[in-house]
Design an enzyme around this catalytic site. Structure first.
Site, mmCIF file in Angstrom:
data_model
loop_
_atom_site.group_PDB
_atom_site.id
_atom_site.type_symbol
_atom_site.label_atom_id
_atom_site.label_comp_id
_atom_site.label_asym_id
_atom_site.label_seq_id
_atom_site.Cartn_x
_atom_site.Cartn_y
_atom_site.Cartn_z
ATOM 1 N N LEU A 1 59.413 17.133 44.038
ATOM 2 C CA LEU A 1 58.223 17.414 43.228
ATOM 3 C C LEU A 1 58.450 16.936 41.799
ATOM 4 O O LEU A 1 58.717 17.730 40.888
ATOM 5 C CB LEU A 1 57.910 18.916 43.250
ATOM 6 C CG LEU A 1 58.047 19.641 44.598
ATOM 7 C CD1 LEU A 1 57.587 21.082 44.477
ATOM 8 C CD2 LEU A 1 57.249 18.927 45.682
ATOM 9 N N ASP A 2 58.299 15.655 41.568
ATOM 10 C CA ASP A 2 58.629 15.058 40.277
ATOM 11 C C ASP A 2 57.366 14.781 39.464
ATOM 12 O O ASP A 2 56.401 14.225 39.991
ATOM 13 C CB ASP A 2 59.407 13.752 40.508
ATOM 14 C CG ASP A 2 60.015 13.223 39.223
ATOM 15 O OD1 ASP A 2 60.176 13.999 38.271
ATOM 16 O OD2 ASP A 2 60.332 12.022 39.179
ATOM 17 N N GLY A 3 57.389 15.159 38.180
ATOM 18 C CA GLY A 3 56.297 14.790 37.283
ATOM 19 C C GLY A 3 55.473 15.942 36.747
ATOM 20 O O GLY A 3 54.478 15.713 36.063
ATOM 21 N N ARG B 1 55.689 15.881 32.884
ATOM 22 C CA ARG B 1 54.987 14.710 32.352
ATOM 23 C C ARG B 1 53.472 14.852 32.498
ATOM 24 O O ARG B 1 52.714 14.387 31.650
ATOM 25 C CB ARG B 1 55.478 13.450 33.076
ATOM 26 C CG ARG B 1 56.740 12.845 32.479
ATOM 27 C CD ARG B 1 57.304 11.738 33.342
ATOM 28 N NE ARG B 1 58.041 12.287 34.478
ATOM 29 C CZ ARG B 1 58.588 11.538 35.418
ATOM 30 N NH1 ARG B 1 58.451 10.225 35.382
ATOM 31 N NH2 ARG B 1 59.263 12.095 36.404
ATOM 32 N N THR C 1 57.577 11.575 44.036
ATOM 33 C CA THR C 1 56.447 11.119 43.233
ATOM 34 C C THR C 1 56.935 10.515 41.911
ATOM 35 O O THR C 1 58.117 10.453 41.625
ATOM 36 C CB THR C 1 55.491 12.283 42.967
ATOM 37 O OG1 THR C 1 56.244 13.424 42.511
ATOM 38 C CG2 THR C 1 54.741 12.668 44.223
#
Length: 284
Positions: free
Chosen positions: A41-43, A46, A229
Site C-alpha cells: 500500500l504505497d503512496g 504522497r 502502487t
C-alpha cells in the site's frame, strides 16, 4: 420528493454498476483467476501531500480504497488477499505519525468485528501476520480478537501484514526450526537401537520444509500477483521468500487512487503470463 427520487436514482445507478462489474468478472473468469493477490500500500502520504490533506487523512483515504479492492477481489473469486499494512521499519517514523497509524488501525480492526463489516458479509477469515508483540498493546489485543472472531469463516482469507518484514520472518522461521530440531534431537538422544545397542540415527539437518512450516505466511500459498502502487518496483522487504515466481505489477496510481481498472489490468497481465508462471512452478 426530490430527495426520495434522488435516493431511487442512486440505488438504480449502484445496481447498474454492480451488474456491469459482475459481467466483467464473468468474462475475466473465462481465463485463470489468481488464487492469491498481495498488495504493498504505497503512496498514502504522497496522496495527502498532493491534495493538502491533514495528518493521517491519506491513510484514511487509503483504507477506503482497500475496502473496495478487497470486495472486488472476493467478487472475482480470489481466495487469498495479503496487504503490507505496516512494516517494522515504519516504527522509525515520527512518533506522532506512528501513533496516528496505530489509532487508525485500532479503529478499523474494531470495525471488522461488526456484523455489517465486509469480512462478515463475505465470510472472510482474518490473519494478522508479523511480529505482533511489537504492536501497541491495544492494537495487538484487537488483532487477536478479530482473528478469533473470524476463525470460523472459510470463504476467503485476508492476511494483514503488520510489524512485518520478510527478513524478520525468515530469521523467526530459522530460529523456530533450530529450536524444534534441537528438542527432537535431545528427546531421541537416549534411544538405543533394539538390535545392536547403538544410538539411533536422528535427522538433525534443517530442511526447506522445516523453514517453510515456521513462516508467518505458512497459512497461505505463495502469491500469484504482487501489486505495488505509485509506480515503485521495490519489494521493500515484503514476501521476499514467497515471490520467487509471481507476477509483479506496479501501476503509477498512488494507493488511495487505485481502483477496479487497475485490478482488471493486473489480472489480464497475469492471464497472459500464466503459462510461463506455471512452467516455473513445475521446475524442481
Amino acid at each position: 420528493m426530490d430527495g426520495k427520487r434522488n435516493t431511487i436514482l442512486f440505488k438504480l445507478f449502484g445496481s447498474s454498476i454492480s451488474y456491469m462489474r459482475r459481467c466483467l468478472f464473468s468474462v475475466l473468469s473465462v481465463g485463470p483467476v489468481p488464487n492469491h493477490l498481495a498488495f504493498i500500500l504505497d503512496g498514502n502520504r504522497r496522496y495527502a501531500k498532493k491534495w493538502n490533506l491533514g495528518e493521517g487523512m491519506g491513510y484514511r483515504a487509503g483504507f477506503l480504497s482497500l475496502m473496495s479492492l478487497i470486495k472486488y477481489c472476493y467478487e472475482l473469486g480470489v481466495k487469498y488477499v495479503s496487504i503490507y499494512a505496516f512494516s517494522i521499519d515504519n516504527f522509525r517514523r515520527r512518533p506522532e505519525e506512528v501513533q496516528c497509524v496505530m489509532d487508525l488501525m485500532l479503529e478499523k480492526i474494531e470495525g471488522l468485528l461488526k456484523e455489517e463489516s465486509l469480512v462478515n458479509q463475505y465470510g472472510v477469515r482474518v490473519y494478522f501476520i508479523g511480529n505482533l508483540k511489537l504492536l501497541h498493546e491495544p492494537v495487538r489485543l484487537a488483532a487477536e480478537r478479530a482473528m478469533k472472531a473470524t476463525s470460523n469463516n472459510n470463504n476467503s482469507i485476508l492476511l494483514i501484514c503488520v510489524a512485518y518484514t520478510s527478513t524478520d520472518e525468515i530469521v523467526h522461521a530459522a530460529q523456530e526450526s533450530c529450536e524444534d530440531k534441537w528438542a527432537t534431537t535431545q528427546s531421541s538422544a537416549n534411544i538405543k537401537d533394539s538390535q545392536d545397542g547403538e544410538e539411533k540415527d536422528t535427522d538433525d539437518v534443517i530442511k526447506l520444509s522445516d523453514i517453510e512450516s515456521h513462516m508467518y505466511m505458512r497459512v497461505a500459498p505463495d502469491p500469484d500477483i504482487l501489486v505495488r502502487t505509485s509506480g515503485e518496483t521495490r519489494l521493500s522487504n515484503f514476501l521476499l521468500w514467497q515471490t520467487s515466481n509471481c507476477l509483479l505489477y506496479s501501476p503509477k496510481a498512488l494507493w488511495p487512487e487505485i481502483g477496479l481498472r487497475h485490478l482488471v489490468w493486473g489480472v489480464l497481465n497475469f492471464q497472459r503470463a500464466h503459462p510461463y508462471l506455471e512452467r516455473g512452478r513445475k521446475q524442481p
